[in-house]
Design a protein around this motif. Structure first.
Motif, PDB file in Angstrom:
ATOM      1  N   ALA A 219     -44.619  12.936 -68.596  1.00 44.78           N
ATOM      2  CA  ALA A 219     -45.603  12.430 -67.638  1.00 44.78           C
ATOM      3  C   ALA A 219     -45.124  12.659 -66.214  1.00 44.78           C
ATOM      4  CB  ALA A 219     -45.875  10.953 -67.897  1.00 44.78           C
ATOM      5  N   TYR A 220     -44.386  13.749 -66.017  1.00 43.98           N
ATOM      6  CA  TYR A 220     -43.927  14.087 -64.677  1.00 43.98           C
ATOM      7  C   TYR A 220     -45.115  14.439 -63.781  1.00 43.98           C
ATOM      8  CZ  TYR A 220     -39.042  14.678 -66.304  1.00 43.98           C
ATOM      9  OH  TYR A 220     -37.788  14.496 -66.817  1.00 43.98           O
ATOM     10  N   LEU A 221     -44.991  14.121 -62.514  1.00 37.77           N
ATOM     11  CA  LEU A 221     -45.948  14.543 -61.502  1.00 37.77           C
ATOM     12  C   LEU A 221     -45.174  14.756 -60.214  1.00 37.77           C
ATOM     13  CD1 LEU A 221     -48.868  15.069 -60.598  1.00 37.77           C
ATOM     14  CD2 LEU A 221     -49.049  12.644 -60.018  1.00 37.77           C
ATOM     15  N   GLY A 222     -45.089  16.008 -59.768  1.00 39.54           N
ATOM     16  CA  GLY A 222     -44.298  16.285 -58.572  1.00 39.54           C
ATOM     17  C   GLY A 222     -44.417  17.717 -58.137  1.00 39.54           C
ATOM     18  N   ASP A 223     -43.430  18.192 -57.391  1.00 36.63           N
ATOM     19  CA  ASP A 223     -43.471  19.545 -56.846  1.00 36.63           C
ATOM     20  C   ASP A 223     -43.137  20.575 -57.921  1.00 36.63           C
ATOM     21  OD1 ASP A 223     -40.707  19.379 -57.210  1.00 36.63           O
ATOM     22  OD2 ASP A 223     -40.278  19.129 -55.066  1.00 36.63           O
TER      23      ASP A 223
ATOM     24  N   MET B 281     -41.867  20.195 -61.862  1.00 33.97           N
ATOM     25  CA  MET B 281     -42.805  20.575 -62.913  1.00 33.97           C
ATOM     26  C   MET B 281     -42.353  21.808 -63.695  1.00 33.97           C
ATOM     27  SD  MET B 281     -44.704  18.055 -62.586  1.00 33.97           S
ATOM     28  CE  MET B 281     -45.941  18.423 -63.827  1.00 33.97           C
ATOM     29  N   ILE B 282     -41.495  22.634 -63.089  1.00 34.17           N
ATOM     30  CA  ILE B 282     -40.969  23.806 -63.806  1.00 34.17           C
ATOM     31  C   ILE B 282     -39.543  23.541 -64.293  1.00 34.17           C
ATOM     32  CG2 ILE B 282     -40.375  26.254 -63.664  1.00 34.17           C
ATOM     33  CD1 ILE B 282     -42.577  26.542 -61.526  1.00 34.17           C
ATOM     34  N   ASN B 283     -38.615  23.412 -63.358  1.00 31.33           N
ATOM     35  CA  ASN B 283     -37.210  23.261 -63.753  1.00 31.33           C
ATOM     36  C   ASN B 283     -36.936  21.915 -64.412  1.00 31.33           C
ATOM     37  OD1 ASN B 283     -36.527  25.819 -62.736  1.00 31.33           O
ATOM     38  ND2 ASN B 283     -36.379  24.995 -60.658  1.00 31.33           N
ATOM     39  N   GLY B 284     -37.599  20.861 -63.931  1.00 28.10           N
ATOM     40  CA  GLY B 284     -37.444  19.560 -64.568  1.00 28.10           C
ATOM     41  C   GLY B 284     -37.948  19.573 -65.994  1.00 28.10           C
ATOM     42  N   GLN B 285     -39.094  20.186 -66.210  1.00 27.68           N
ATOM     43  CA  GLN B 285     -39.625  20.257 -67.574  1.00 27.68           C
ATOM     44  C   GLN B 285     -38.790  21.191 -68.443  1.00 27.68           C
ATOM     45  OE1 GLN B 285     -43.790  19.545 -68.825  1.00 27.68           O
ATOM     46  NE2 GLN B 285     -44.273  20.511 -66.861  1.00 27.68           N
TER      47      GLN B 285
ATOM     48  N   ASP C  31     -53.924  32.371 -59.756  1.00 28.09           N
ATOM     49  CA  ASP C  31     -55.318  31.978 -59.542  1.00 28.09           C
ATOM     50  C   ASP C  31     -55.390  30.608 -58.869  1.00 28.09           C
ATOM     51  OD1 ASP C  31     -56.400  34.260 -60.598  1.00 28.09           O
ATOM     52  OD2 ASP C  31     -57.041  33.364 -62.498  1.00 28.09           O
ATOM     53  N   HIS C  32     -54.669  29.664 -59.434  1.00 29.47           N
ATOM     54  CA  HIS C  32     -54.633  28.295 -58.921  1.00 29.47           C
ATOM     55  C   HIS C  32     -53.157  27.930 -58.818  1.00 29.47           C
ATOM     56  CE1 HIS C  32     -55.134  24.103 -58.310  1.00 29.47           C
ATOM     57  NE2 HIS C  32     -56.344  23.986 -58.825  1.00 29.47           N
ATOM     58  N   PRO C  33     -52.572  28.020 -57.618  1.00 26.22           N
ATOM     59  CA  PRO C  33     -51.119  27.847 -57.479  1.00 26.22           C
ATOM     60  C   PRO C  33     -50.585  26.565 -58.090  1.00 26.22           C
ATOM     61  CG  PRO C  33     -52.068  28.668 -55.436  1.00 26.22           C
ATOM     62  CD  PRO C  33     -53.234  28.345 -56.333  1.00 26.22           C
ATOM     63  N   ALA C  34     -51.348  25.479 -58.049  1.00 25.23           N
ATOM     64  CA  ALA C  34     -50.857  24.211 -58.587  1.00 25.23           C
ATOM     65  C   ALA C  34     -50.766  24.221 -60.100  1.00 25.23           C
ATOM     66  CB  ALA C  34     -51.757  23.068 -58.127  1.00 25.23           C
ATOM     67  N   LYS C  35     -51.430  25.181 -60.757  1.00 27.07           N
ATOM     68  CA  LYS C  35     -51.412  25.243 -62.216  1.00 27.07           C
ATOM     69  C   LYS C  35     -50.405  26.267 -62.744  1.00 27.07           C
ATOM     70  CE  LYS C  35     -54.342  22.064 -62.372  1.00 27.07           C
ATOM     71  NZ  LYS C  35     -53.788  20.725 -62.580  1.00 27.07           N
ATOM     72  N   ASP C  36     -49.763  27.027 -61.863  1.00 33.39           N
ATOM     73  CA  ASP C  36     -48.767  27.993 -62.318  1.00 33.39           C
ATOM     74  C   ASP C  36     -47.629  27.334 -63.105  1.00 33.39           C
ATOM     75  OD1 ASP C  36     -50.221  30.056 -61.260  1.00 33.39           O
ATOM     76  OD2 ASP C  36     -48.931  30.371 -59.509  1.00 33.39           O
ATOM     77  N   PRO C  37     -47.127  26.154 -62.678  1.00 34.31           N
ATOM     78  CA  PRO C  37     -46.065  25.520 -63.482  1.00 34.31           C
ATOM     79  C   PRO C  37     -46.493  25.234 -64.918  1.00 34.31           C
ATOM     80  CG  PRO C  37     -46.137  24.532 -61.308  1.00 34.31           C
ATOM     81  CD  PRO C  37     -47.346  25.432 -61.411  1.00 34.31           C
ATOM     82  N   MET C  38     -47.742  24.853 -65.114  1.00 31.17           N
ATOM     83  CA  MET C  38     -48.228  24.580 -66.469  1.00 31.17           C
ATOM     84  C   MET C  38     -48.202  25.843 -67.317  1.00 31.17           C
ATOM     85  SD  MET C  38     -51.458  22.104 -65.669  1.00 31.17           S
ATOM     86  CE  MET C  38     -51.248  20.509 -64.884  1.00 31.17           C
TER      87      MET C  38
END
Length: 316
Positions: A80-84, A88-92, A123-130
């Motif tokens: 349930a992380y929410l952050g930069d 969202m990438i390295n933490g996950q 396409d959507h920079p905020a969704k790249d980590p996902m």
């Protein structure tokens, strides 16, 4: 032979508002034991810290030893992380690695969004980590990825941040023809589905849930039915004009996230690219009765709409 219900659930980022809603759902089953992971347990409400079903491990997102202690013996981990991007990438990735090494069966990624798997990188920079974590999980030997998609959170839809509902002018502001559908699910229902997925050993891969799917005209009709007045509808331009506008804001200053982010969300919510397919998984968990737009409006006073998202964090 049916598999037993897993009883050992981990929640990383357990102090967040969405994590709290997941906790509430899981605690309804006394057979479930929960281990939470966070930097500061003092942020948790006493009803959680005093619960015999909950154990808390403190540590940072990059603390390998603490992560290993957290995931040991768990059946499933919910992130349930929410952050930069780093979190969202390295933490996950650090959490996924710990799960894989400990042979945790499943990892519920911190997604809870529209179907970002239909986007291309960038396409959507905020969704790249996902997208990065989605691919990263496929490379793992043991832990399987679980990805919950729910459309836009309904509380967020009504917020000033999203820039669709203008509470002062009682106006719905939109781009496009007005026929484009918004897909949405409340935070609470998304949490209930996430909890149900965590307790279902057969739930792997993309899990698709929706509370409602309506266009701006239909949402206006729901407002009229709930509050007795017809909101004004204000079109700001076509979808192509929205795309040009959001790209211009992004290229001008990519670091100024709040200048462009809501427009990217609006665009990809309604252009059809990220719409969740009709073969939803709602029916697999019939105990969850998701709210529609009409249900949501019927249970919120008009003045509560812009702050519904913020008010979630004020729960006792």
């Amino acid at each position: 032979m049916a598999q037993p219900t897993p009883t050992r659930v981990g929640i990383a980022g357990v102090t967040g508002k969405f994590a709290g809603l997941i906790l509430d759902s899981l605690l309804e089953d006394p057979r479930v034991s929960i281990r939470g992971y966070c930097r500061n347990a003092s942020k948790l409400a006493s009803r959680y810290t005093q619960s015999s079903q909950i154990e808390i491990i403190e540590g940072s997102a990059d603390d390998k030893a603490a992560l290993a202690k957290f995931v040991e013996g768990l059946d499933v981990v919910i992130c349930a992380y929410l952050g930069d991007h780093d979190l969202m990438i390295n933490g996950q990735k650090a959490l996924v690695d710990a799960c894989d090494q400990a042979k945790v069966d499943r990892y519920v990624a911190s997604d809870y969004s529209f179907d970002y798997t239909q986007l291309k990188m960038g396409d959507h920079p905020a969704k790249d980590p996902m997208k990065i974590i989605y691919s990263y999980l496929k490379e793992k030997d043991h832990v399987k990825g679980v990805h919950v998609v729910v459309g836009a959170f309904m509380e967020t839809f009504w917020s000033t941040y999203f820039q669709v509902w203008n509470a002062d002018e009682k106006t719905l502001v939109y781009w496009g023809s007005g026929e484009e559908k918004f897909e949405s699910t409340t935070y609470g229902d998304s949490a209930k589905y996430t909890a149900a997925v965590a307790l279902d050993r057969n739930a792997v891969g993309l899990q698709k849930f929706l509370g409602d799917r309506k266009n701006i005209v239909e949402i206006g009709q729901a407002i009229e039915k709930a509050y007795g007045f017809q909101p004004k509808l204000k079109c700001l331009g076509s979808l192509d004009e929205l795309y040009t506008h959001m790209q211009g804001l992004f290229k001008k200053d990519p670091s100024n996230v709040f200048a462009w982010l809501s427009f990217f969300y609006q665009y990809y919510c309604i252009n059809g690219q990220t719409h969740i397919s009709n073969d939803l998984d709602n029916a697999r968990y019939p105990d969850v009765k998701p709210q529609t737009f009409q249900d949501f409006l019927n249970t919120h006073a008009l003045e509560e709409l812009p702050t519904a998202m913020v008010d979630l964090a004020k729960r006792d």
